[in-house]
Scaffold this motif. Structure first.
Motif, mmCIF file in Angstrom:
data_model
loop_
_atom_site.group_PDB
_atom_site.id
_atom_site.type_symbol
_atom_site.label_atom_id
_atom_site.label_comp_id
_atom_site.label_asym_id
_atom_site.label_seq_id
_atom_site.Cartn_x
_atom_site.Cartn_y
_atom_site.Cartn_z
ATOM 1 N N ASP A 19 0.830 -1.207 0.000
ATOM 2 C CA ASP A 19 0.000 0.000 0.000
ATOM 3 C C ASP A 19 0.867 1.261 0.000
ATOM 4 N N LEU A 20 1.996 1.213 0.719
ATOM 5 C CA LEU A 20 2.915 2.365 0.731
ATOM 6 C C LEU A 20 3.426 2.626 -0.689
ATOM 7 N N GLN A 21 3.892 1.572 -1.335
ATOM 8 C CA GLN A 21 4.485 1.746 -2.679
ATOM 9 C C GLN A 21 3.450 2.234 -3.685
ATOM 10 N N ARG A 22 2.234 1.703 -3.576
ATOM 11 C CA ARG A 22 1.168 2.102 -4.506
ATOM 12 C C ARG A 22 0.857 3.589 -4.369
ATOM 13 N N ARG A 23 0.704 4.040 -3.119
ATOM 14 C CA ARG A 23 0.341 5.442 -2.874
ATOM 15 C C ARG A 23 1.490 6.382 -3.240
ATOM 16 N N ILE A 24 2.718 5.943 -2.981
ATOM 17 C CA ILE A 24 3.873 6.803 -3.278
ATOM 18 C C ILE A 24 4.044 6.959 -4.793
ATOM 19 N N ARG A 25 3.707 5.913 -5.525
ATOM 20 C CA ARG A 25 3.734 6.004 -6.995
ATOM 21 C C ARG A 25 2.737 7.078 -7.455
ATOM 22 N N GLU A 26 1.538 7.076 -6.836
ATOM 23 C CA GLU A 26 0.530 8.085 -7.206
ATOM 24 C C GLU A 26 1.001 9.493 -6.861
ATOM 25 N N LEU A 27 1.573 9.645 -5.662
ATOM 26 C CA LEU A 27 2.054 10.973 -5.253
ATOM 27 C C LEU A 27 3.128 11.467 -6.216
ATOM 28 N N GLY A 28 4.027 10.571 -6.608
ATOM 29 C CA GLY A 28 5.112 10.924 -7.534
ATOM 30 C C GLY A 28 4.551 11.399 -8.867
ATOM 31 N N GLN A 29 3.527 10.713 -9.337
ATOM 32 C CA GLN A 29 2.913 11.094 -10.627
ATOM 33 C C GLN A 29 2.239 12.457 -10.509
ATOM 34 N N PHE A 42 13.356 19.219 -3.582
ATOM 35 C CA PHE A 42 12.765 18.441 -2.496
ATOM 36 C C PHE A 42 13.613 18.604 -1.245
ATOM 37 N N VAL A 43 12.955 19.019 -0.166
ATOM 38 C CA VAL A 43 13.664 19.182 1.106
ATOM 39 C C VAL A 43 13.174 18.095 2.063
ATOM 40 N N GLY A 44 13.985 17.095 2.265
ATOM 41 C CA GLY A 44 13.623 15.992 3.157
ATOM 42 C C GLY A 44 13.941 16.355 4.595
ATOM 43 N N ILE A 45 13.005 16.051 5.484
ATOM 44 C CA ILE A 45 13.216 16.354 6.895
ATOM 45 C C ILE A 45 13.729 15.084 7.592
ATOM 46 N N LEU A 46 14.975 15.181 8.018
ATOM 47 C CA LEU A 46 15.638 14.041 8.672
ATOM 48 C C LEU A 46 15.173 13.905 10.112
ATOM 49 N N LYS A 47 15.233 12.718 10.721
ATOM 50 C CA LYS A 47 15.639 11.551 9.983
ATOM 51 C C LYS A 47 14.426 10.832 9.388
ATOM 52 N N GLY A 48 13.247 11.063 9.960
ATOM 53 C CA GLY A 48 12.071 10.244 9.659
ATOM 54 C C GLY A 48 11.693 10.113 8.194
ATOM 55 N N ALA A 49 11.951 11.183 7.386
ATOM 56 C CA ALA A 49 11.444 11.168 6.002
ATOM 57 C C ALA A 49 12.405 10.508 5.018
ATOM 58 N N PHE A 50 13.524 9.982 5.494
ATOM 59 C CA PHE A 50 14.550 9.566 4.517
ATOM 60 C C PHE A 50 14.095 8.403 3.634
ATOM 61 N N ILE A 51 13.327 7.484 4.162
ATOM 62 C CA ILE A 51 12.905 6.339 3.340
ATOM 63 C C ILE A 51 11.797 6.778 2.376
ATOM 64 N N PHE A 52 10.857 7.539 2.911
ATOM 65 C CA PHE A 52 9.764 8.058 2.071
ATOM 66 C C PHE A 52 10.332 8.877 0.918
ATOM 67 N N LEU A 53 11.254 9.782 1.221
ATOM 68 C CA LEU A 53 11.822 10.638 0.184
ATOM 69 C C LEU A 53 12.555 9.810 -0.867
ATOM 70 N N SER A 54 13.273 8.800 -0.419
ATOM 71 C CA SER A 54 14.041 8.019 -1.406
ATOM 72 C C SER A 54 13.102 7.237 -2.320
ATOM 73 N N ASP A 55 11.984 6.775 -1.810
ATOM 74 C CA ASP A 55 11.004 6.104 -2.680
ATOM 75 C C ASP A 55 10.264 7.125 -3.542
ATOM 76 N N LEU A 56 9.938 8.272 -2.938
ATOM 77 C CA LEU A 56 9.181 9.290 -3.681
ATOM 78 C C LEU A 56 9.953 9.787 -4.903
ATOM 79 N N ILE A 57 11.215 10.160 -4.714
ATOM 80 C CA ILE A 57 11.918 10.759 -5.873
ATOM 81 C C ILE A 57 12.165 9.746 -6.987
ATOM 82 N N ARG A 58 12.143 8.453 -6.650
ATOM 83 C CA ARG A 58 12.282 7.466 -7.730
ATOM 84 C C ARG A 58 10.996 7.354 -8.546
#
Ligand code: IMP
Length: 185
Positions: A19-29, A42-58
């Motif tokens: 579900d995370l990957q599906r929604r992040i794909r939509e947000l990216g689009q 993109f300004v990532g807020i450390l440390k919590g956002a690091f995984i989300f940001l790395s998936d989002l920008i891909r």
């Protein structure tokens, strides 16, 4: 504090990996469409956002830049202290840039309000917020959220970058932390 086993510390899986990957794909689009012709920062807020940001920008299909900031508002517990400290500032200037703040979770809103004030004073061309999670019920100050992954109920969650006392960031899903984990501390 020692980390307990996953089943002893996580009450339930709130958002699965799929579900995370599906929604992040939509947000990216959505972001790629909204910022077409621009190069957002993109300004990532450390440390919590690091995984989300790395998936989002891909999942971003337009040119973009990336930087990080680290702030702290929680002293290691589950409640915000209300005091927001900058632990690491940006390397790239935001002046004239289309800035997207990427956060793991907006809870009381205090951290985000502070970040928005701080960055808007630096004269970006535009400033928006993308948060993976929104714990709306807990809001104490009003903040406009442009992109929200999931609205979640009032529970303390961990995993996918989010921690409790620095533990659990590595879980590949978002789980609800058993209250007994923090109530016994
Ligand atoms: P706020 O200032 O209350 O909105 O809190 C924002 C910050 O608190 C987030 O960036 C997280 O680091 C942390 N936070 C809030 N709720 C949770 C949670 O349920 N789990 C883990 N961290 C949280």
């Amino acid at each position: 504090m020692e980390e307990l086993g996953i089943s002893e510390s996580v009450e339930k899986v709130l958002i699965s990996q799929d579900d995370l990957q599906r929604r992040i794909r939509e947000l990216g689009q959505e972001i790629s469409y909204d910022y077409a012709g621009k190069t957002p920062l993109f300004v990532g807020i450390l440390k919590g956002a690091f995984i989300f940001l790395s998936d989002l920008i891909r999942n971003i299909s337009i040119p973009c830049h990336l930087d990080f900031m680290q702030v702290s508002s929680y002293g290691g517990g589950t409640d915000s202290s209300g005091i927001v400290k900058i632990l690491k500032d940006l390397d790239i200037s935001v002046e004239g840039r289309n800035v997207i703040i990427v956060e793991d979770i907006v809870d009381t809103g205090i951290t985000m309000k502070h970040l928005l004030e701080l960055l808007s004073a630096r004269k970006p061309a535009s400033l928006s917020v993308c948060t993976l999670l929104d714990k709306k019920e807990r809001r104490e100050v009003d903040v406009d959220l442009d992109y929200v992954g999931f609205e979640i109920p009032n529970a303390f969650v961990v995993g996918y970058g989010l921690d409790y006392a620095e533990y659990y960031r590595n879980l590949p899903f978002i789980g609800v932390l058993r209250p007994s984990v923090y109530e016994t501390r």
